[in-house]
Design a protein around this motif. Structure first.
Motif, mmCIF file in Angstrom:
data_model
loop_
_atom_site.group_PDB
_atom_site.id
_atom_site.type_symbol
_atom_site.label_atom_id
_atom_site.label_comp_id
_atom_site.label_asym_id
_atom_site.label_seq_id
_atom_site.Cartn_x
_atom_site.Cartn_y
_atom_site.Cartn_z
ATOM 1 N N ARG A 101 0.977 -1.235 0.025
ATOM 2 C CA ARG A 101 0.443 -0.081 0.229
ATOM 3 C C ARG A 101 0.998 1.220 0.237
ATOM 4 O O ARG A 101 1.626 1.382 0.392
ATOM 5 C CB ARG A 101 -0.609 0.084 1.066
ATOM 6 N N ASP A 116 -2.957 5.777 1.780
ATOM 7 C CA ASP A 116 -4.386 5.148 1.716
ATOM 8 C C ASP A 116 -4.743 4.851 2.785
ATOM 9 O O ASP A 116 -4.620 4.421 3.734
ATOM 10 C CB ASP A 116 -3.437 3.958 0.666
ATOM 11 N N THR A 117 -6.141 3.929 2.763
ATOM 12 C CA THR A 117 -6.886 3.730 3.468
ATOM 13 C C THR A 117 -7.048 1.876 3.201
ATOM 14 O O THR A 117 -7.048 1.212 2.403
ATOM 15 C CB THR A 117 -8.767 3.824 3.195
ATOM 16 N N PHE A 118 -6.386 1.352 4.403
ATOM 17 C CA PHE A 118 -5.892 -0.052 4.614
ATOM 18 C C PHE A 118 -7.403 -0.624 4.411
ATOM 19 O O PHE A 118 -7.710 -0.575 6.439
ATOM 20 C CB PHE A 118 -5.178 -0.059 5.848
ATOM 21 N N HIS A 119 -8.455 -1.522 3.889
ATOM 22 C CA HIS A 119 -9.192 -1.839 4.228
ATOM 23 C C HIS A 119 -9.055 -3.607 4.484
ATOM 24 O O HIS A 119 -8.881 -4.317 3.271
ATOM 25 C CB HIS A 119 -10.380 -1.509 3.007
ATOM 26 N N VAL A 120 -9.317 -3.814 5.666
ATOM 27 C CA VAL A 120 -9.603 -5.302 5.810
ATOM 28 C C VAL A 120 -10.564 -6.105 6.271
ATOM 29 O O VAL A 120 -12.157 -5.380 5.930
ATOM 30 C CB VAL A 120 -8.421 -5.018 7.217
ATOM 31 N N GLU A 121 -11.360 -7.339 6.179
ATOM 32 C CA GLU A 121 -12.166 -8.171 5.814
ATOM 33 C C GLU A 121 -11.426 -9.625 6.803
ATOM 34 O O GLU A 121 -10.540 -9.501 6.610
ATOM 35 C CB GLU A 121 -12.807 -8.421 4.926
ATOM 36 N N MET A 142 -14.287 -2.932 14.598
ATOM 37 C CA MET A 142 -15.080 -3.448 12.839
ATOM 38 C C MET A 142 -16.181 -3.725 12.536
ATOM 39 O O MET A 142 -17.164 -3.577 14.228
ATOM 40 C CB MET A 142 -14.672 -5.143 12.561
ATOM 41 N N GLU A 168 -15.427 -5.843 8.832
ATOM 42 C CA GLU A 168 -14.867 -5.206 7.808
ATOM 43 C C GLU A 168 -14.702 -3.986 9.188
ATOM 44 O O GLU A 168 -14.676 -4.011 9.860
ATOM 45 C CB GLU A 168 -15.455 -4.184 6.948
ATOM 46 N N GLY A 169 -12.799 -3.499 8.786
ATOM 47 C CA GLY A 169 -12.677 -2.780 9.184
ATOM 48 C C GLY A 169 -11.027 -1.862 8.352
ATOM 49 O O GLY A 169 -10.566 -2.825 7.342
ATOM 50 N N SER A 170 -11.093 -0.418 8.950
ATOM 51 C CA SER A 170 -10.000 0.631 7.610
ATOM 52 C C SER A 170 -9.357 1.477 8.640
ATOM 53 O O SER A 170 -10.450 1.603 9.746
ATOM 54 C CB SER A 170 -11.134 1.219 6.769
ATOM 55 N N CYS A 171 -8.612 1.885 8.588
ATOM 56 C CA CYS A 171 -7.532 3.065 8.680
ATOM 57 C C CYS A 171 -6.719 3.278 7.701
ATOM 58 O O CYS A 171 -6.581 2.908 6.452
ATOM 59 C CB CYS A 171 -6.722 2.686 9.924
#
Length: 222
Positions: free
Chosen positions: A20, A24-29, A59, A68-71
């Protein structure tokens, strides 16, 4: 037990880093679930490589147990991330209490369980929050006691009237009546302006906000 699987993004189970860029927005699932009907809470934990403390980000649950979560990535460095999820006793209790209360079922066991959960939170809370929680505990005590109604007083008046007609002493009955009136007055003041303590206090957002600050994360997965 909480199960976490099907993590995205990851490459070969974390063998290789996900690329990344700064900003950037780091999106996780991830699929996060547990057997039973307990309410689950989940966190994205992220930190710069080599640091000790994690930054924890709540999340959001989606469909089919997908969370889902993001930072936002603020620095050009290597980050580590992981997940932490647990079965939340308070939210699970709150959900069950709400269902039974709405259905008009007996909630004595739920009140006893909720009282225990709040007592446990008092041990971890700061002084201000402890004061609030102890006030809430007094509502639990009142709800768990037999509620004195006007029917109790009417029956007592009938007894006094019969004793007077039979020229029997009524001191004991008058004292009991006074106690009933005091209890009734206190109970009425306890539920004003909230006419339904279960709905407005135990299921209220204020108690929820305080309890979420001191979660019991003993039953977890990561």
């Amino acid at each position: 037990m909480v199960i976490i699987e099907n993590v995205y993004p990851e490459i070969d189970n974390g063998t290789f880093a996900v690329k990344r860029t700064v900003g950037d927005t780091f999106h996780v699932e991830a699929d996060i679930f547990s057997h039973g009907h307990n309410v689950i809470q989940a966190l994205l934990r992220i930190r710069k490589q080599g640091e000790t403390p994690w930054t924890e980000i709540p999340m959001i649950p989606g469909e089919n147990d997908r969370w889902e979560g993001s930072c936002v990535l603020r620095e050009n460095t290597t980050y580590e991330y992981t997940f932490f999820a647990w079965r939340d006793p308070f939210l699970s209790w709150r959900k069950e209490l709400g269902k039974k209360h709405e259905a008009g079922q007996n909630i004595t066991s739920e009140l006893l369980e909720g009282k225990k959960l709040i007592q446990m939170a008092c041990k971890k809370a700061n002084s201000k929050d402890t004061g609030f929680l102890k006030k809430i505990l007094s509502y639990f005590d009142k709800e768990l006691e037999p509620f004195h109604t006007t029917e109790d007083l009417i029956k007592l008046v009938d007894t006094i009237e019969k004793n007077i007609n039979k020229e029997k002493p009524v001191t004991a009955q008058l004292k009991k009546m006074k106690n009933l009136l005091e209890d009734l007055s206190q109970e009425q003041s306890m539920i004003t302006p909230a006419q339904d303590p279960v709905r407005d206090i135990f299921l209220g957002e204020e108690l929820k906000a305080i309890m979420m600050k001191y979660p019991d994360q003993g039953d977890y997965g990561e």
